[in-house]
Design an enzyme around this catalytic site. Structure first.
Site, PDB file in Angstrom:
ATOM      1  N   ARG A  58     -91.877  33.275  14.184  1.00  0.00           N
ATOM      2  CA  ARG A  58     -91.073  34.503  14.154  1.00  0.00           C
ATOM      3  C   ARG A  58     -91.904  35.754  14.402  1.00  0.00           C
ATOM      4  NH1 ARG A  58     -88.845  31.004  10.718  1.00  0.00           N
ATOM      5  NH2 ARG A  58     -90.123  31.763   9.005  1.00  0.00           N
ATOM      6  N   GLU A  95     -98.080  25.697  -1.141  1.00  0.00           N
ATOM      7  CA  GLU A  95     -97.760  25.258  -2.499  1.00  0.00           C
ATOM      8  C   GLU A  95     -98.128  23.776  -2.661  1.00  0.00           C
ATOM      9  OE1 GLU A  95     -93.847  26.351  -3.507  1.00  0.00           O
ATOM     10  OE2 GLU A  95     -94.118  25.888  -5.639  1.00  0.00           O
TER      11      GLU A  95
END
Ligand code: AMP
Length: 170
Positions: A58, A95
């Site tokens: 993006r 994560e």
């Protein structure tokens, strides 16, 4: 212009617990799209920029437009295995597990003034890894800019050595 009106929250995308900031309504509206581009350009003021680096995927919406407006070249930073010529890599923690970003070794020359752009600054891992790639090639990161910054994730702390600007803060 209330740019927030063109940012859509998508709950639990791409995984449970994430609130995804969807910028496609903004891209879909020419006034909002133009406004966002102008705001990003205003961040640069009269700084000289040689290369605008955008991150997959993006970051690719605005980085090439910024490059053209700033009379600079555009450099894509991509996920591992996507760039066809010789690359260098930088890995960063997610994560769970890690991700690797790559840049073409000849995309930046020593001393190039570089603007790093992405749509969203979240934990800052992507932008930090990108800045490291730029610096490994001898580039100088002049600014990191974003459409959206998720303040509560404190990504900015990873970019302390760089001027960091975002249009919207959540
Ligand atoms: P980070 O490395 O954590 O700063 O994540 C930044 C990258 O992940 C950017 O390329 C964003 O496009 C994407 N990203 C992370 N969190 C979000 C979110 N909540 N909404 C939209 N994109 C996100």
């Amino acid at each position: 212009m209330n740019l927030e009106d063109y940012i859509r929250d998508i709950k639990d995308f791409p995984t449970a617990g994430i609130v995804f900031k969807d910028i496609t309504p903004m891209l879909n509206n020419s006034e909002a799209f133009q406004y966002a581009l102008n705001e990003l350009l205003n961040f640069i003021q009269d700084k000289k920029i040689d290369k605008v680096v955008g991150m997959e995927s993006r970051g690719f919406f605005f980085a090439p437009m910024l490059a053209l407006k700033l009379n600079a070249g555009f450099v894509p930073v991509r996920k591992e295995g996507k760039l066809p010529s010789k690359t260098i890599s930088e890995s960063y923690g997610l994560e769970y597990g890690k991700d690797t970003l790559q840049i073409h070794v000849d995309a930046i020359q020593k001393g190039d003034a570089v603007l790093v752009h992405d749509d969203v600054l979240a934990t800052g891992g992507t932008a930090e890894a990108t800045c490291k790639l730029v610096e490994q090639l001898g580039g100088i990161v002049v600014q990191c800019n974003f459409l959206i910054e998720l303040d509560f994730l404190q990504g900015r702390t990873k970019l302390k050595s760089y001027e960091t600007k975002s249009i919207l803060h959540y």
